[in-house]
Write an enzyme that holds these catalytic residues in place. Structure first.
Site, PDB file in Angstrom:
ATOM      1  N   GLN A  47       0.023  -1.113   0.061  1.00  0.00           N
ATOM      2  CA  GLN A  47       0.313   0.245   0.324  1.00  0.00           C
ATOM      3  C   GLN A  47       0.945   1.763  -0.360  1.00  0.00           C
ATOM      4  O   GLN A  47       0.265   2.540  -0.068  1.00  0.00           O
ATOM      5  CB  GLN A  47      -0.606  -0.048   1.469  1.00  0.00           C
ATOM      6  CG  GLN A  47      -2.119  -1.557   1.175  1.00  0.00           C
ATOM      7  CD  GLN A  47      -2.557  -1.136   2.348  1.00  0.00           C
ATOM      8  OE1 GLN A  47      -2.600  -1.382   3.212  1.00  0.00           O
ATOM      9  NE2 GLN A  47      -3.808  -0.560   2.221  1.00  0.00           N
ATOM     10  N   HIS A  67      -2.373  -4.924 -13.143  1.00  0.00           N
ATOM     11  CA  HIS A  67      -1.546  -5.359 -14.859  1.00  0.00           C
ATOM     12  C   HIS A  67      -2.383  -6.310 -15.312  1.00  0.00           C
ATOM     13  O   HIS A  67      -2.384  -5.517 -16.991  1.00  0.00           O
ATOM     14  CB  HIS A  67      -0.390  -5.685 -14.559  1.00  0.00           C
ATOM     15  CG  HIS A  67       0.911  -4.528 -13.522  1.00  0.00           C
ATOM     16  ND1 HIS A  67       1.753  -4.500 -12.777  1.00  0.00           N
ATOM     17  CD2 HIS A  67       0.654  -3.443 -13.652  1.00  0.00           C
ATOM     18  CE1 HIS A  67       2.216  -3.231 -12.103  1.00  0.00           C
ATOM     19  NE2 HIS A  67       1.599  -3.034 -12.267  1.00  0.00           N
ATOM     20  N   ASP A  81       1.660   0.681  -7.743  1.00  0.00           N
ATOM     21  CA  ASP A  81       3.082   1.060  -8.754  1.00  0.00           C
ATOM     22  C   ASP A  81       4.043   1.798  -8.233  1.00  0.00           C
ATOM     23  O   ASP A  81       5.299   1.537  -7.847  1.00  0.00           O
ATOM     24  CB  ASP A  81       2.802   1.683 -10.122  1.00  0.00           C
ATOM     25  CG  ASP A  81       2.245   0.320 -11.299  1.00  0.00           C
ATOM     26  OD1 ASP A  81       1.368  -0.913 -10.749  1.00  0.00           O
ATOM     27  OD2 ASP A  81       2.017   0.215 -12.310  1.00  0.00           O
ATOM     28  N   ARG A 106       4.601  -0.741  12.929  1.00  0.00           N
ATOM     29  CA  ARG A 106       4.007  -1.545  12.424  1.00  0.00           C
ATOM     30  C   ARG A 106       4.484  -1.880  10.436  1.00  0.00           C
ATOM     31  O   ARG A 106       3.866  -1.615  10.555  1.00  0.00           O
ATOM     32  CB  ARG A 106       3.031  -2.513  13.006  1.00  0.00           C
ATOM     33  CG  ARG A 106       2.991  -4.561  12.505  1.00  0.00           C
ATOM     34  CD  ARG A 106       1.167  -4.352  13.221  1.00  0.00           C
ATOM     35  NE  ARG A 106      -0.146  -4.098  12.059  1.00  0.00           N
ATOM     36  CZ  ARG A 106      -0.595  -4.633  11.205  1.00  0.00           C
ATOM     37  NH1 ARG A 106      -0.289  -5.771  11.911  1.00  0.00           N
ATOM     38  NH2 ARG A 106      -1.149  -4.349  10.106  1.00  0.00           N
ATOM     39  N   HIS A 151       1.413  -9.721   4.222  1.00  0.00           N
ATOM     40  CA  HIS A 151       0.613  -8.220   3.970  1.00  0.00           C
ATOM     41  C   HIS A 151      -0.147  -8.211   3.256  1.00  0.00           C
ATOM     42  O   HIS A 151      -0.174  -7.510   2.091  1.00  0.00           O
ATOM     43  CB  HIS A 151       0.779  -7.234   4.256  1.00  0.00           C
ATOM     44  CG  HIS A 151      -0.621  -6.718   5.184  1.00  0.00           C
ATOM     45  ND1 HIS A 151      -0.850  -5.953   6.301  1.00  0.00           N
ATOM     46  CD2 HIS A 151      -1.628  -6.200   4.513  1.00  0.00           C
ATOM     47  CE1 HIS A 151      -2.070  -5.114   6.152  1.00  0.00           C
ATOM     48  NE2 HIS A 151      -2.402  -4.829   4.643  1.00  0.00           N
ATOM     49  N   ASN A 195      -1.312 -11.567   8.984  1.00  0.00           N
ATOM     50  CA  ASN A 195      -2.452  -9.866   8.661  1.00  0.00           C
ATOM     51  C   ASN A 195      -3.336 -10.098   8.004  1.00  0.00           C
ATOM     52  O   ASN A 195      -3.484 -10.293   6.701  1.00  0.00           O
ATOM     53  CB  ASN A 195      -1.490  -8.597   7.735  1.00  0.00           C
ATOM     54  CG  ASN A 195      -2.991  -7.312   8.301  1.00  0.00           C
ATOM     55  OD1 ASN A 195      -3.452  -7.602   9.598  1.00  0.00           O
ATOM     56  ND2 ASN A 195      -3.503  -7.362   7.289  1.00  0.00           N
ATOM     57  N   GLU A 196      -4.723 -10.806   8.609  1.00  0.00           N
ATOM     58  CA  GLU A 196      -5.437 -10.279   8.059  1.00  0.00           C
ATOM     59  C   GLU A 196      -5.715 -11.574   7.538  1.00  0.00           C
ATOM     60  O   GLU A 196      -6.304 -11.837   6.131  1.00  0.00           O
ATOM     61  CB  GLU A 196      -6.511  -8.915   7.865  1.00  0.00           C
ATOM     62  CG  GLU A 196      -6.573  -8.536   8.591  1.00  0.00           C
ATOM     63  CD  GLU A 196      -7.249  -7.001   7.887  1.00  0.00           C
ATOM     64  OE1 GLU A 196      -7.759  -6.470   6.868  1.00  0.00           O
ATOM     65  OE2 GLU A 196      -7.397  -5.661   8.963  1.00  0.00           O
ATOM     66  N   ASN A 338      -7.666  -6.919  14.320  1.00  0.00           N
ATOM     67  CA  ASN A 338      -7.966  -4.985  13.585  1.00  0.00           C
ATOM     68  C   ASN A 338      -8.956  -5.127  13.726  1.00  0.00           C
ATOM     69  O   ASN A 338     -10.063  -6.541  14.115  1.00  0.00           O
ATOM     70  CB  ASN A 338      -7.090  -5.935  12.151  1.00  0.00           C
ATOM     71  CG  ASN A 338      -5.703  -5.940  12.132  1.00  0.00           C
ATOM     72  OD1 ASN A 338      -4.734  -5.270  13.360  1.00  0.00           O
ATOM     73  ND2 ASN A 338      -5.055  -6.023  10.669  1.00  0.00           N
ATOM     74  N   TYR A 340     -12.436  -2.374  13.144  1.00  0.00           N
ATOM     75  CA  TYR A 340     -12.829  -1.356  12.355  1.00  0.00           C
ATOM     76  C   TYR A 340     -14.613  -0.802  13.031  1.00  0.00           C
ATOM     77  O   TYR A 340     -14.860   0.479  13.448  1.00  0.00           O
ATOM     78  CB  TYR A 340     -12.995  -0.583  11.220  1.00  0.00           C
ATOM     79  CG  TYR A 340     -11.532  -0.906  10.763  1.00  0.00           C
ATOM     80  CD1 TYR A 340     -10.795  -0.185  10.318  1.00  0.00           C
ATOM     81  CD2 TYR A 340     -10.694  -2.192  10.567  1.00  0.00           C
ATOM     82  CE1 TYR A 340      -8.992   0.845  10.061  1.00  0.00           C
ATOM     83  CE2 TYR A 340      -9.110  -2.148  10.500  1.00  0.00           C
ATOM     84  CZ  TYR A 340      -8.439  -1.240   9.685  1.00  0.00           C
ATOM     85  OH  TYR A 340      -7.543  -1.002  10.069  1.00  0.00           O
ATOM     86  N   GLU A 408      -4.562  -3.244  14.329  1.00  0.00           N
ATOM     87  CA  GLU A 408      -5.323  -1.479  13.398  1.00  0.00           C
ATOM     88  C   GLU A 408      -6.744  -1.472  14.118  1.00  0.00           C
ATOM     89  O   GLU A 408      -7.349  -2.368  14.834  1.00  0.00           O
ATOM     90  CB  GLU A 408      -5.591  -2.484  12.361  1.00  0.00           C
ATOM     91  CG  GLU A 408      -4.120  -2.736  11.219  1.00  0.00           C
ATOM     92  CD  GLU A 408      -4.975  -3.329   9.447  1.00  0.00           C
ATOM     93  OE1 GLU A 408      -6.145  -2.737   9.226  1.00  0.00           O
ATOM     94  OE2 GLU A 408      -3.762  -3.958   9.153  1.00  0.00           O
TER      95      GLU A 408
END
Ligand code: NAG
Ligand code: NAG
Ligand code: NAG
Ligand code: NAG
Ligand code: NAG
Ligand code: NAG
Ligand code: NAG
Length: 530
Positions: A47, A67, A81, A106, A151, A195-196, A338, A340, A408
């Site tokens: 990310q 792509h 990219d 992290r 990740h 992660n997740e 994590n 939300y 998170e």
């Protein structure tokens, strides 16, 4: 992080009053964060790094997705990219981490940047150098590194051999983990294997929301999880046996979970909520953190039974041997969580999902109350701090008061440095955390905000911003500027308490949310995710 969904609107026939949850986590108190409480901030390689093919990096399944498979995957047509170009801006990143005053950074390591084809025979020295430079920069500021090994950016070459459905990946991942330990164990105190993983397996293998978009739910999602849990355990044991005696670090996994609130107090709704938690979070955590190990018993029972009815010769949920159950059990030095948002749960009164599928195996329906505060660029992200508190309590009760590190938590908007909604969100969720520790007596050791900076937010591209620092993606240097929330978070860390003006009853920052017809609850449901 994060979840995608189908937006399906339908009329919810219940009475809104019966589901009028008080979203506040509790009244204002003078609770403070203990001296040894760890504050941190999180990011992910894909990310932020950019430099997708620089200096010998291999192709990841996400590079391949944007792509080759579907260049329109992100809603704004963007790709990762370049992203925030952290490959070239890591010194500024470390400086930002320092400016916040956090204890922990992290970040994740890109497997194909280290091993371009995923295998041990070909190791990219430039890739190793990049993360060593970052670690040295963090060391300069006395920031503790928490490294996520995976990740979501699998080397594409491994995907072409079946990815997480190929059992050999357990050994490939172990080789990768060893390379990381050999190179960085002297500088890394906390390791997170995955992660997740639910986003990897349920969304990437079972659905089309994440790379590699296999869309084979009811099979590939279970197989992926099975191998991934074994890979996690193997990486854990290698560290525990060979590296821990020298370096004394910790190894765990980060799991994502919504809170599941029963729609009513009925036994059936309570069962639906419990089933949601067991079929999503428990799927990964019961094998690792429970006293008995293995998948949740109810999950095994239901999928075995459905598979029989569907005339399969064996259960679609793979079986662990007794040795494997023992091997996986206990392989978490802390519980990485994590979180939300929150959903209501009820039993489905008719068939849900395709047959077979994970959604069909669950047989439940989830939805949110559109009156819950929102105003986020992510329309699933409704602000329900009491749900965070209840989830922490559920995890503590279920897993014997395990020590929890929130890895998170955060809020997305459409951009800008004056981010009153994010400031309010962090106030409410940290208030929930304090209530959890002091009143529910949970064993929460730390909290990492998501995210240090704006990033390439998967299918939302660059349109959904989670950062404490704003990134100007148009500028050549991807200039970073602290938002109001960064200043607020730094103050919380320094004072070890919530801001003086924080009011746990005040949700006005979210008041002009995308309000829907008042008598019609438009239900946001991800059938494939229920
Ligand atoms: C918090 O408030 C309670 C009562 O309101 C008081 O007994 C306690 O000493 C206070 N604690 C701190 C750390 O100020
Ligand atoms: C890091 O810690 C060392 C030793 O405690 C201290 O001397 C140094 O000033 C610290 N550096 C920063 C940037 O905080
Ligand atoms: C995924 O599979 C389901 C059937 O299980 C199908 O209805 C759907 O169209 C597929 N989605 C895509 C994007 O291929
Ligand atoms: C399974 O096989 C039985 C016996 O052949 C048949 O009656 C039943 O309809 C089949 N079930 C499904 C879900 O196809
Ligand atoms: C980790 O190693 C220690 C020391 O050898 C051992 O006692 C412990 O059981 C190991 N942990 C796991 C989960 O195997
Ligand atoms: C959980 O562990 C913490 C830290 O050891 C302790 O303070 C707390 O009382 C424990 N909670 C319960 C419910 O036992
Ligand atoms: C971008 O960064 C380079 C190297 O740090 C610097 O020389 C240049 O002035 C910066 N450009 C802008 C527009 O900030």
């Amino acid at each position: 992080m994060l979840f995608l969904f189908l937006l399906s609107s339908f009329v919810f026939k219940g009475n809104a009053d019966t589901i009028g949850l008080n979203v506040s986590a509790g009244p204002k108190q003078n609770y403070t964060f203990p001296k040894d409480f760890l504050f941190g901030v999180s990011t992910a390689a894909l990310q932020i790094e950019g430099a997708w093919d620089a200096d010998g990096k291999g192709e990841s399944i996400w590079d391949h997705l944007v792509h080759v498979q579907n260049p329109k995957f992100a809603k704004d047509g963007s790709t990762p990219d370049v992203a925030a170009d952290s490959y070239h801006n890591y010194k500024r990143d470390a400086e930002m981490v320092h400016e916040l005053g956090v204890n922990i950074y992290r970040f994740s390591i890109s497997w194909p940047r280290i091993m371009p084809k995923g295998l041990k025979n070909d190791i990219n020295q430039k890739g190793l150098e990049y993360y060593r430079n970052l670690l040295m920069e963090l060391e300069k500021y006395n920031v503790t590194a928490m490294v996520v090994m995976y990740h979501w950016d699998l080397p594409q070459a491994l995907q072409e051999m079946g990815g997480w459905t190929n059992e050999n990946i357990v050994d490939y991942f172990a080789d990768y983990a060893k390379v990381l330990y050999d190179n960085y164990a002297d500088k890394v105190k906390y390791w997170v294997t995955f992660n997740e993983p639910m986003q990897v397996c349920l969304e990437g293998y079972g659905n089309t929301y994440r790379a590699p978009k296999l869309n084979q739910t009811g099979f590939a999602d279970y197989l992926c999880t099975h191998n991934l849990l074994k890979a996690h355990a193997k990486a854990y044991h290698i560290y525990n046996t060979t590296y821990r005696p020298t370096y004394g670090g910790q190894v765990a996994i980060s799991l994502d979970s919504n809170w599941a609130e029963p729609k009513t107090e009925s036994a059936s709704d309570r069962e639906a909520a419990e089933r949601y938690l067991q079929f999503h979070l428990g799927w990964y955590t019961h094998p690792i953190y429970s006293a008995e190990g293995n998948y949740p018993a109810e999950m095994i029972r239901i999928i075995d039974e459905k598979s029989r009815q569907q005339n399969f010769s064996q259960s679609r949920l793979p079986k662990f041997t007794p040795e494997e159950i023992e091997y996986i059990k206990g392989t978490g030095d802390f519980f990485g969580l994590n979180h939300y948002t929150t959903y209501y749960l009820t039993m489905a009164d008719k068939q849900v999902g395709a047959v077979p599928s994970h959604a069909n195996d669950c047989g439940i329906v989830r939805f949110q109350n559109p009156k819950w505060p929102s105003k986020s660029s992510s329309n699933w992200l409704r602000v329900v701090p009491v749900g965070f508190r209840r989830l922490l309590k559920w995890v503590s009760n279920e897993y014997n008061n395990v020590s929890i590190l929130v890895t998170e938590n955060g809020f997305a908007d459409f951009s800008g440095v004056h981010d009153a909604e994010r400031v309010s969100y962090y106030g409410h969720y940290l208030n929930a955390l304090l209530h959890s520790m002091y009143e529910d007596k949970t064993n929460v050791k730390g909290y990492c905000a998501w995210s240090l900076m704006d990033n390439w937010e998967w299918d939302d591209g660059l349109t959904s911003r989670f950062g404490l620092f704003l990134v100007d993606f148009k500028s050549p240097n991807k200039t970073r500027t602290p938002k109001d929330s960064a200043k607020m978070y730094a103050k919380v860390i320094k004072s070890r308490s919530l801001p003086d003006n924080f009011d746990p009853t005040d949700f006005s920052a979210f008041s002009s949310s995308n309000v829907l017809l008042p008598s019609v609850l438009t239900v946001v449901t991800l059938l494939s995710l229920t």
